[in-house]
Design an enzyme around this catalytic site. Structure first.
Site, PDB file in Angstrom:
ATOM      1  N   ARG A  74       0.857  -1.186   0.000  1.00  0.00           N
ATOM      2  CA  ARG A  74       0.000   0.000   0.000  1.00  0.00           C
ATOM      3  C   ARG A  74       0.891   1.234   0.000  1.00  0.00           C
ATOM      4  NH1 ARG A  74      -2.726   2.941   4.782  1.00  0.00           N
ATOM      5  NH2 ARG A  74      -3.929   4.487   3.653  1.00  0.00           N
ATOM      6  N   HIS A  92      -3.028  10.776   0.755  1.00  0.00           N
ATOM      7  CA  HIS A  92      -2.437  10.587   2.082  1.00  0.00           C
ATOM      8  C   HIS A  92      -1.869  11.940   2.519  1.00  0.00           C
ATOM      9  CE1 HIS A  92      -0.978   7.203   4.882  1.00  0.00           C
ATOM     10  NE2 HIS A  92      -0.690   8.335   5.494  1.00  0.00           N
ATOM     11  N   GLU A  98      -7.560   8.496   6.408  1.00  0.00           N
ATOM     12  CA  GLU A  98      -7.842   9.132   7.693  1.00  0.00           C
ATOM     13  C   GLU A  98      -8.379  10.558   7.581  1.00  0.00           C
ATOM     14  OE1 GLU A  98      -4.368   8.786  10.153  1.00  0.00           O
ATOM     15  OE2 GLU A  98      -4.539   6.612  10.288  1.00  0.00           O
ATOM     16  N   ASN A 107      -7.263   1.789  10.022  1.00  0.00           N
ATOM     17  CA  ASN A 107      -5.934   1.968  10.613  1.00  0.00           C
ATOM     18  C   ASN A 107      -6.111   1.878  12.119  1.00  0.00           C
ATOM     19  OD1 ASN A 107      -5.077   2.438   8.035  1.00  0.00           O
ATOM     20  ND2 ASN A 107      -4.625   4.609   8.336  1.00  0.00           N
ATOM     21  N   TYR A 161      -4.155   1.634  15.877  1.00  0.00           N
ATOM     22  CA  TYR A 161      -2.921   1.720  16.671  1.00  0.00           C
ATOM     23  C   TYR A 161      -3.169   1.472  18.158  1.00  0.00           C
ATOM     24  CZ  TYR A 161      -0.590   3.267  12.496  1.00  0.00           C
ATOM     25  OH  TYR A 161      -0.067   3.299  11.230  1.00  0.00           O
ATOM     26  N   GLU A 209      -3.438  -0.199   8.214  1.00  0.00           N
ATOM     27  CA  GLU A 209      -2.222   0.169   8.949  1.00  0.00           C
ATOM     28  C   GLU A 209      -2.308  -0.406  10.347  1.00  0.00           C
ATOM     29  OE1 GLU A 209      -1.330   4.386   9.199  1.00  0.00           O
ATOM     30  OE2 GLU A 209      -1.775   4.652   7.069  1.00  0.00           O
TER      31      GLU A 209
HETATM   32  C1  FCB Z   1      -1.359   7.225  10.705  1.00  0.00           C
HETATM   33  C2  FCB Z   1      -0.941   7.726   9.351  1.00  0.00           C
HETATM   34  C3  FCB Z   1       0.405   7.253   8.902  1.00  0.00           C
HETATM   35  C4  FCB Z   1       1.391   7.182  10.048  1.00  0.00           C
HETATM   36  C5  FCB Z   1       0.808   6.446  11.217  1.00  0.00           C
HETATM   37  C6  FCB Z   1       1.737   6.301  12.379  1.00  0.00           C
HETATM   38  O1  FCB Z   1      -2.214   8.145  11.288  1.00  0.00           O
HETATM   39  O2  FCB Z   1      -1.863   7.313   8.393  1.00  0.00           O
HETATM   40  O3  FCB Z   1       0.835   8.069   7.858  1.00  0.00           O
HETATM   41  O4  FCB Z   1       1.822   8.439  10.357  1.00  0.00           O
HETATM   42  O5  FCB Z   1      -0.349   7.079  11.646  1.00  0.00           O
END
Ligand code: FCB
Length: 467
Positions: A75, A119, A164, A297, A299, A357
């Site tokens: 990607r 992006h 995002e 995405n 985290y 992500e």
């Molecule tokens: C996300 C973004 C990516 C990167 C990660 C850590 O928000 O999409 O570009 O910065 O966080």
């Protein structure tokens, strides 16, 4: 042993601005991130992305790195200002050629390209003409999407419109932490709407060009958990969930904007009344245009404590964030991945889901022997793979998982101070060095199976297997 489906898409992800460098070459125009990084005090380490990972010149080496890793998909994002230097007008052929060649080279290596159109690196000229808060940017984005699709749509099987939209609108226009660095919630809300509208229109336009390509959007979703069952914490949780998740999911899946969040904005003075001035007739229908997938995405989760009542008036916390945090300060919470996948599947039912992500910032540097023993990242990734596997076992249509990120790179407001890569990048020499986590991922992708953390960690590192 936990085996992934044979057609599960293991991938790695990057974005143009974060890795390419070469910001003034081959006719590339200025982006809002070039302008923003040049402003003193915007980037924590004072750096910019004019060189970054020098990927624009080292693309062949990076293709070899991808092949070594064994991913089935990559990607990457297309820099809009390389293709259309001012966002509109004539196509800059060398810019489009770069991505055309990248697509061919990926396919030659058996790696499926997954294209992100936006992006974050909006052409500066478009911002000067109003940018995302202005409706005119929608037309410019649709035209850009058509240009890319006409050129690459015969070979690219997955395209997402925006990465995002929450970050673009809230961080860029509300909090001012990202380009263009404004602090105006009314403009942030207008920006979010135009991002969504341009998504819907671009999906329709791209479908008309290529039916074979899956199209979708990528959201950063954050499962919110109240710190206690008190009504204050539950309300804080509702607000966070509303602004991060539902503000985007609800209109994309045909429910319009969530009334409780509109109410929050009216009370905060961001909106005059319940009539959203930027929404025109038919917009919500366009935004809800059916897609082929949703990219998530993920985290971390958010354990949410009310800030509106003094601590002593609130109930004692029953949920406490674990002490495990990445260098971003984000809690390591693999269960949150399963929670958000379940929730999106049951409440919105996208046709297909990708984790577009997932990854972790840890600064672990090469040791004296040149090996990067990034155990924390290995543990982070393994536990999230396990959550992904659990989701599939429950019947959630999770079709793939993309590692963030292939390389250490320019982490937006944090500059080069945060390293998310599977490959260590030495910014002096531009050498790429596989971290132990890269070895782990290579091993798991190859076997398509998780055994146990101990077992998989014990088998991964073999110094003879360098890219
Ligand atoms: C996300 C973004 C990516 C990167 C990660 C850590 O928000 O999409 O570009 O910065 O966080």
């Amino acid at each position: 042993m936990k085996r992934f489906p044979d057609n599960f898409v293991w991938g790695a992800a990057t974005s143009a601005f974060q890795i390419e460098g070469a910001v003034r070459e081959d006719g590339r125009g200025e982006s809002i991130w070039d302008r923003f990084t040049a402003e003193p005090g915007r980037i924590s380490d004072g750096s910019d992305a004019s060189v970054a990972c020098d990927h624009y010149h080292r693309v062949d080496e990076d293709l070899d790195v991808l092949s070594w890793l064994g991913v089935r998909s990559y990607r990457f994002s297309i820099a809009w200002p390389r293709v259309l230097p001012t966002g509109r007008g004539a196509v800059n052929t060398p810019g489009l050629d770069f991505y055309d060649r990248l697509v061919d080279e990926l396919l030659a290596r058996g790696i499926d390209p997954f294209v992100t159109l936006n992006h974050w690196d909006l052409p500066q000229a478009l911002h000067d003409a109003g940018g995302w808060p202005a409706r005119g940017t929608v037309d410019a984005f649709v035209r850009y999407a058509e240009i890319v699709m006409r050129r690459l749509g015969d070979r690219v099987r997955r395209v997402c419109t925006h990465n995002e939209p929450w970050c673009i609108s809230a961080l860029g226009f509300g909090r001012g932490e990202h380009a263009p660095g404004e602090q105006s919630w009314p403009r942030a809300l207008a920006a979010a709407h135009h991002l969504l509208l341009s998504h819907g229109r671009a999906v329709q336009a791209m479908r008309a060009i290529s039916r074979a390509t899956q199209v979708g959007i990528v959201l950063n979703l954050v499962p919110a958990v109240p710190a206690s069952p008190s009504e204050h914490d539950r309300d804080a949780c509702r607000t966070l969930d509303g602004s991060f998740n539902r503000w985007f999911l609800d209109p994309l899946y045909g429910r319009g904007y969530p009334v409780d969040v509109i109410d929050d904005h009216v009370r905060a003075g961001h909106l005059e009344d319940y009539d959203l001035p930027f929404v025109h007739d038919g917009d919500l229908r366009t935004i809800a245009t059916a897609t082929d997938f949703l990219g998530i995405n993920y985290y971390s989760r958010a354990v949410t404590r009310s800030t509106t009542v003094p601590e002593h008036e609130n109930a004692p916390p029953t949920v406490v964030a674990s002490g495990e945090r990445t260098d971003m300060g984000w809690e390591v919470a693999p269960d949150g991945l399963l929670a958000i996948l379940r929730r999106v599947h049951t409440e919105y039912a996208p046709r297909r889901l990708y984790i577009t992500e997932n990854g972790a910032a840890y600064g672990t540097a090469p040791d004296a022997s040149g090996r990067v023993r990034d155990v924390s990242r290995q543990v982070y990734l393994w536990s999230h793979f396990e959550a992904a596997h659990a989701a599939i076992a429950e019947g959630i249509p999770l079709a793939g998982y993309y590692l963030w990120s292939l390389l250490d790179n320019f982490e937006w407001g944090e500059g080069y101070s945060k390293r998310f890569g599977l490959f260590w990048v030495d910014y002096q020499t531009q050498a790429r060095l596989p971290k132990d986590s890269a070895h782990l991922c290579r091993h798991i992708i190859r076997g398509n199976t998780l055994t146990s953390l101990e077992h998989d960690l014990a088998r991964v590192y073999d110094g003879s297997e360098q890219p």
